[in-house]
Motif scaffolding. Structure first.
Motif, mmCIF file in Angstrom:
data_model
loop_
_atom_site.group_PDB
_atom_site.id
_atom_site.type_symbol
_atom_site.label_atom_id
_atom_site.label_comp_id
_atom_site.label_asym_id
_atom_site.label_seq_id
_atom_site.Cartn_x
_atom_site.Cartn_y
_atom_site.Cartn_z
ATOM 1 N N SER A 64 0.901 -1.118 0.020
ATOM 2 C CA SER A 64 0.027 -0.050 -0.042
ATOM 3 C C SER A 64 0.651 1.277 -0.003
ATOM 4 N N GLY A 65 0.482 2.278 -0.916
ATOM 5 C CA GLY A 65 1.384 3.504 -0.938
ATOM 6 C C GLY A 65 2.487 3.385 -1.909
ATOM 7 N N GLU A 66 2.544 2.398 -2.237
ATOM 8 C CA GLU A 66 4.089 2.013 -3.036
ATOM 9 C C GLU A 66 3.779 1.549 -4.471
ATOM 10 N N GLU A 67 2.678 1.537 -4.880
ATOM 11 C CA GLU A 67 2.167 0.956 -6.019
ATOM 12 C C GLU A 67 2.702 1.520 -7.474
ATOM 13 N N VAL A 68 3.998 2.150 -7.433
ATOM 14 C CA VAL A 68 4.440 3.045 -8.512
ATOM 15 C C VAL A 68 4.758 2.115 -9.973
ATOM 16 N N GLU A 69 5.408 1.042 -9.749
ATOM 17 C CA GLU A 69 5.713 0.281 -10.782
ATOM 18 C C GLU A 69 4.419 -0.536 -11.387
ATOM 19 N N THR A 70 3.575 -0.935 -10.357
ATOM 20 C CA THR A 70 2.378 -1.723 -10.529
ATOM 21 C C THR A 70 1.476 -0.921 -11.490
ATOM 22 N N ALA A 71 1.368 0.479 -11.168
ATOM 23 C CA ALA A 71 0.315 1.227 -11.859
ATOM 24 C C ALA A 71 1.023 1.514 -13.507
ATOM 25 N N HIS A 124 -1.369 6.547 -6.258
ATOM 26 C CA HIS A 124 -0.933 5.814 -7.398
ATOM 27 C C HIS A 124 -2.143 5.109 -8.380
ATOM 28 N N GLY A 125 -3.336 5.424 -8.012
ATOM 29 C CA GLY A 125 -4.676 5.116 -8.667
ATOM 30 C C GLY A 125 -4.600 5.239 -10.134
ATOM 31 N N VAL A 126 -5.245 4.379 -10.859
ATOM 32 C CA VAL A 126 -5.487 4.273 -12.230
ATOM 33 C C VAL A 126 -6.726 4.041 -12.646
ATOM 34 N N ALA A 127 -7.412 4.967 -13.731
ATOM 35 C CA ALA A 127 -8.828 4.605 -14.027
ATOM 36 C C ALA A 127 -8.748 4.722 -15.579
ATOM 37 N N ALA A 128 -9.222 3.799 -16.243
ATOM 38 C CA ALA A 128 -9.522 3.709 -17.660
ATOM 39 C C ALA A 128 -10.865 4.150 -18.006
ATOM 40 N N VAL A 129 -11.106 5.003 -18.939
ATOM 41 C CA VAL A 129 -12.497 5.167 -19.242
ATOM 42 C C VAL A 129 -13.154 4.927 -20.531
ATOM 43 N N LEU A 165 -18.720 1.583 -12.849
ATOM 44 C CA LEU A 165 -17.226 1.324 -12.379
ATOM 45 C C LEU A 165 -17.101 0.028 -11.943
ATOM 46 N N PHE A 166 -15.920 -0.467 -12.532
ATOM 47 C CA PHE A 166 -15.461 -1.937 -11.783
ATOM 48 C C PHE A 166 -14.215 -1.646 -11.235
ATOM 49 N N ARG A 167 -13.994 -1.977 -9.895
ATOM 50 C CA ARG A 167 -12.741 -1.812 -9.265
ATOM 51 C C ARG A 167 -12.010 -3.395 -9.182
ATOM 52 N N ALA A 168 -10.771 -2.938 -8.941
ATOM 53 C CA ALA A 168 -9.396 -3.851 -8.354
ATOM 54 C C ALA A 168 -8.680 -3.197 -7.857
ATOM 55 N N GLU A 169 -7.746 -3.925 -7.184
ATOM 56 C CA GLU A 169 -6.901 -3.292 -5.977
ATOM 57 C C GLU A 169 -5.301 -3.373 -6.619
ATOM 58 N N LEU A 170 -4.634 -2.420 -6.490
ATOM 59 C CA LEU A 170 -3.143 -2.624 -7.197
ATOM 60 C C LEU A 170 -2.139 -3.137 -5.739
ATOM 61 N N ASP A 171 -2.623 -3.105 -4.449
ATOM 62 C CA ASP A 171 -1.470 -3.385 -3.679
ATOM 63 C C ASP A 171 -1.470 -5.012 -3.053
ATOM 64 N N ALA A 172 -0.243 -5.135 -2.732
ATOM 65 C CA ALA A 172 0.116 -6.606 -2.171
ATOM 66 C C ALA A 172 0.272 -6.533 -0.677
ATOM 67 N N LEU A 173 0.893 -7.259 -0.163
ATOM 68 C CA LEU A 173 0.815 -7.385 1.415
ATOM 69 C C LEU A 173 2.487 -7.864 1.795
ATOM 70 N N PRO A 174 2.858 -6.987 3.071
ATOM 71 C CA PRO A 174 4.152 -7.391 3.780
ATOM 72 C C PRO A 174 4.217 -8.637 4.138
ATOM 73 N N ILE A 175 3.791 -9.870 3.489
ATOM 74 C CA ILE A 175 4.044 -11.197 3.894
ATOM 75 C C ILE A 175 4.947 -11.603 3.074
ATOM 76 N N GLN A 213 -7.520 0.534 -8.121
ATOM 77 C CA GLN A 213 -7.183 1.446 -6.770
ATOM 78 C C GLN A 213 -6.145 0.877 -5.846
ATOM 79 N N PRO A 214 -5.439 2.075 -5.598
ATOM 80 C CA PRO A 214 -4.375 1.921 -4.706
ATOM 81 C C PRO A 214 -4.846 1.580 -3.104
ATOM 82 N N SER A 215 -3.839 1.144 -2.261
ATOM 83 C CA SER A 215 -3.835 1.010 -1.096
ATOM 84 C C SER A 215 -5.202 0.473 -0.200
ATOM 85 N N GLU A 216 -5.503 -0.605 -1.046
ATOM 86 C CA GLU A 216 -6.917 -1.060 -0.210
ATOM 87 C C GLU A 216 -6.521 -1.914 1.192
#
Length: 386
Positions: free
Chosen positions: A24-31, A53-58, A69-79, A130-133
């Protein structure tokens, strides 16, 4: 419609995302990867930097109609990932896509391919990455972003994979889908002393010993989240002083996660938890301070959006029901429902699939065509086909 080549390319893209998780908050390359994948689809517009770092395609039909709107999440986990069954493990130490967000993003890209090839007749389709879910901040930041007002949704839908359910089975319902939750950090401040003379200091040790069971007793999760009075308090971390034998502690902290069956109950539970901590701190002569983290609103399915979703499921033959919902786990998608008719769908990867946030979890690529087909049917039911 997706071709075999599409499915192969999408699966490989998903695995590439899996190799390069960003939290979360670091999704630069993913975006950046998402933007690059979207450009060949020639959407009307691509917005970046939404809520971080959110991205939306219209995909705009050019004709009057609702925005869906259809939503997905960009972030991974610190696991740290621990999975020797796949050939695409995380290459980033201590981080992994063990919640399936790599798969959710790929389902949205699959939908984009289908919409780009056969446009909707009216209104707009928004693919929201969406970022930072995972920390509960992303959806709020996106919705608060002035750029979001330009693409504000009338309808919003999301799919989250749900291990434990049969493969391809969707769990959904009108009303509560995901509990509200809040992370409460309680910091107790006293005075250190020599371990040989603890009476010269003010130790938080006994306060912590009293506070932990008192907080735990506020909610044991009785009745599950279908019970309007559902409350659960989970102590996730506690620390007293420093790891040394010569110093009596002067500080301590406790992390407690609070969960309720709806936003309106959370305020009361948080107030009670704070009051208990203040009373215990006063009893032992300690200072007390609070910090709120990972605050998730409840995710609640609008009845109309639920009806649209289940109609689509029936039309394409996807089995569905209300098993294992609402969930104790939180999901910040509910924020999109504050200004739109929204519905969350939980898509099963199999009864024996590794659980979410397990170190050996991996998203099944065979869910990509199912999830994207559900999204496409919803889009065409609401917006038609050009």
């Amino acid at each position: 419609m997706l071709t075999n080549s599409d499915l192969i390319e999408l699966a490989e893209f998903r695995r590439d995302l899996h190799r390069r998780p960003e939290v979360s908050g670091e999704e630069v390359e993913t975006a950046k990867s998402i933007v690059a994948a979207l450009k060949p689809m020639s959407p009307t517009r691509i917005l970046t930097g939404l809520g971080g770092h959110g991205v939306a395609a219209v995909f705009d039909s050019g004709n009057d109609g609702p925005t869906v709107l259809f939503r997905a999440e960009l972030d991974a986990l610190p696991i740290p990932e621990q999975n020797d069954r796949i050939d695409w493990p995380s290459e980033i130490a201590g981080k992994s896509h063990v919640c399936g967000h790599d798969g959710h993003m790929t389902m949205l890209l699959a939908l984009g391919r289908m919409i780009s090839r056969q446009a909707v007749a009216r209104g707009r389709v928004i693919l929201m990455f969406q970022p930072s879910e995972e920390d509960g901040s992303g959806a709020k930041a996106v919705v608060a972003d002035p750029a979001y007002q330009e693409i504000k949704a009338d309808w919003a839908f999301a799919i989250h994979n749900a291990p434990g359910s049969p493969f391809g089975f969707v769990s959904t319902r009108a009303g509560l889908m995901n509990c509200a939750s809040l992370g409460l950090r309680i910091k107790l401040s006293g005075k250190t002393a020599h371990a040989a003379d603890p009476q010269d200091g003010v130790s938080p040790a006994l306060a912590v010993a009293k506070l932990i069971p008192a907080l735990d007793a506020l909610g044991q999760g009785e009745g599950g989240p279908r019970n309007d009075d559902f409350r659960l308090v989970t102590i996730t971390h506690a620390n007293i002083g420093e790891p040394t034998f010569g110093v009596a502690p002067g500080e301590a902290e406790i992390f407690a996660t609070l969960r309720t069956a709806g936003d309106e109950k959370m305020e009361s539970l948080e107030k009670t938890a704070r009051s208990i901590a203040i009373a215990v701190a006063e009893e032992f002569g300690l200072g007390v301070a609070f910090e709120v983290r990972d605050h998730f609103a409840a995710s609640v399915n609008d009845p109309d959006a639920y009806a649209v979703a289940t109609k689509a499921l029936d039309a394409i033959g996807v089995p569905h029901g209300q098993e294992s919902i609402p969930m104790r786990a939180s999901e910040d998608f509910g924020v999109f429902g504050w200004g739109a008719k929204a519905a969350m769908l939980c898509l099963g990867p199999g009864e024996n699939h590794a659980a979410l946030h397990n170190p050996d979890y991996d998203f099944p690529d065979d869910l990509i065509p199912i999830g994207s087909a559900i999204f496409e049917r919803i889009a065409r039911d609401l917006l038609g086909t050009a």
